[in-house]
Design a protein around this motif. Structure first.
Motif, mmCIF file in Angstrom:
data_model
loop_
_atom_site.group_PDB
_atom_site.id
_atom_site.type_symbol
_atom_site.label_atom_id
_atom_site.label_comp_id
_atom_site.label_asym_id
_atom_site.label_seq_id
_atom_site.Cartn_x
_atom_site.Cartn_y
_atom_site.Cartn_z
ATOM 1 N N PHE A 91 30.883 48.061 50.306
ATOM 2 C CA PHE A 91 30.962 47.345 49.037
ATOM 3 C C PHE A 91 30.862 48.344 47.880
ATOM 4 O O PHE A 91 29.905 48.337 47.119
ATOM 5 C CB PHE A 91 29.847 46.308 48.926
ATOM 6 N N GLY A 92 31.862 49.195 47.724
ATOM 7 C CA GLY A 92 31.876 50.192 46.666
ATOM 8 C C GLY A 92 32.413 49.636 45.364
ATOM 9 O O GLY A 92 32.661 48.432 45.204
ATOM 10 N N ARG A 93 32.619 50.526 44.413
ATOM 11 C CA ARG A 93 33.094 50.126 43.087
ATOM 12 C C ARG A 93 34.470 49.478 43.153
ATOM 13 O O ARG A 93 34.741 48.503 42.463
ATOM 14 C CB ARG A 93 33.148 51.337 42.169
ATOM 15 N N LYS A 94 35.360 50.070 43.942
ATOM 16 C CA LYS A 94 36.710 49.516 44.031
ATOM 17 C C LYS A 94 36.681 48.096 44.577
ATOM 18 O O LYS A 94 37.414 47.235 44.116
ATOM 19 C CB LYS A 94 37.599 50.403 44.905
ATOM 20 N N TRP A 95 35.837 47.859 45.571
ATOM 21 C CA TRP A 95 35.706 46.514 46.137
ATOM 22 C C TRP A 95 35.220 45.553 45.059
ATOM 23 O O TRP A 95 35.739 44.445 44.925
ATOM 24 C CB TRP A 95 34.741 46.536 47.313
ATOM 25 N N GLU A 96 34.206 45.993 44.290
ATOM 26 C CA GLU A 96 33.676 45.138 43.225
ATOM 27 C C GLU A 96 34.759 44.815 42.192
ATOM 28 O O GLU A 96 34.867 43.671 41.746
ATOM 29 C CB GLU A 96 32.491 45.817 42.530
ATOM 30 N N GLU A 97 35.539 45.830 41.817
ATOM 31 C CA GLU A 97 36.600 45.603 40.835
ATOM 32 C C GLU A 97 37.643 44.623 41.365
ATOM 33 O O GLU A 97 38.103 43.746 40.630
ATOM 34 C CB GLU A 97 37.265 46.933 40.470
ATOM 35 N N GLN A 99 37.166 42.274 43.601
ATOM 36 C CA GLN A 99 36.556 40.944 43.637
ATOM 37 C C GLN A 99 36.491 40.327 42.240
ATOM 38 O O GLN A 99 36.770 39.141 42.076
ATOM 39 C CB GLN A 99 35.152 41.011 44.246
ATOM 40 N N MET A 100 36.141 41.126 41.263
ATOM 41 C CA MET A 100 36.085 40.628 39.886
ATOM 42 C C MET A 100 37.467 40.161 39.439
ATOM 43 O O MET A 100 37.603 39.085 38.848
ATOM 44 C CB MET A 100 35.576 41.725 38.939
ATOM 45 N N GLU A 101 38.484 40.960 39.722
ATOM 46 C CA GLU A 101 39.844 40.561 39.359
ATOM 47 C C GLU A 101 40.254 39.282 40.063
ATOM 48 O O GLU A 101 40.863 38.394 39.465
ATOM 49 C CB GLU A 101 40.838 41.683 39.710
ATOM 50 N N ARG A 102 39.922 39.189 41.342
ATOM 51 C CA ARG A 102 40.275 37.996 42.112
ATOM 52 C C ARG A 102 39.623 36.751 41.510
ATOM 53 O O ARG A 102 40.275 35.732 41.303
ATOM 54 C CB ARG A 102 39.834 38.163 43.573
ATOM 55 N N PHE A 103 38.322 36.830 41.210
ATOM 56 C CA PHE A 103 37.621 35.677 40.650
ATOM 57 C C PHE A 103 38.135 35.339 39.255
ATOM 58 O O PHE A 103 38.246 34.168 38.891
ATOM 59 C CB PHE A 103 36.112 35.905 40.630
#
Length: 114
Positions: A91-97, A99-103
């Motif tokens: 769950f790194g930064r790219k994953w967080e980004e 997920q944020m874009e998806r939501f």
């Protein structure tokens, strides 16, 4: 604008301090474990009296400490390196980004459909 630059500078300073801390940790690890491995025999003779020399449990304890220390400390050092350099992470930064874009896209689609 000045405040934004200051925060960039502070972040860069913090990042350099983290990297320096890791390399200090690595240096201490290498020196301490090199000394342990190089002087294992000398430590065994120095630490043991004639009575303890025949005790195999104590000899195993010394072996465990000489060989176990680099292994356990090496695992801790690897974790420190991953933390500092951002290596493997589920769950790194790219994953967080992503997920944020998806939501955010889901929210936009909901608003459009309403």
């Amino acid at each position: 604008m000045e405040n934004k630059e200051l925060t960039k500078y502070e972040r860069a300073q913090r990042r350099v301090a983290e990297i320096r801390g890791f390399y200090n940790h690595l240096g201490v690890y290498l020196v301490v474990n090199a000394v342990l491995l190089l002087f294992k025999e000398r430590m065994t003779v120095t630490l043991l009296s004639k009575r303890a020399l025949g005790n195999p449990e104590f000899l195993e304890w010394i072996d465990w400490n000489v060989y176990g220390t680099p292994i356990i400390w090496g695992i801790i050092l690897a974790v420190h390196g991953v933390k500092v350099f951002g290596g493997f992470s589920i769950f790194g930064r790219k994953w967080e980004e992503r997920q944020m874009e998806r939501f955010m896209n889901e929210e936009r689609n909901k608003e459009k459909s309403e």
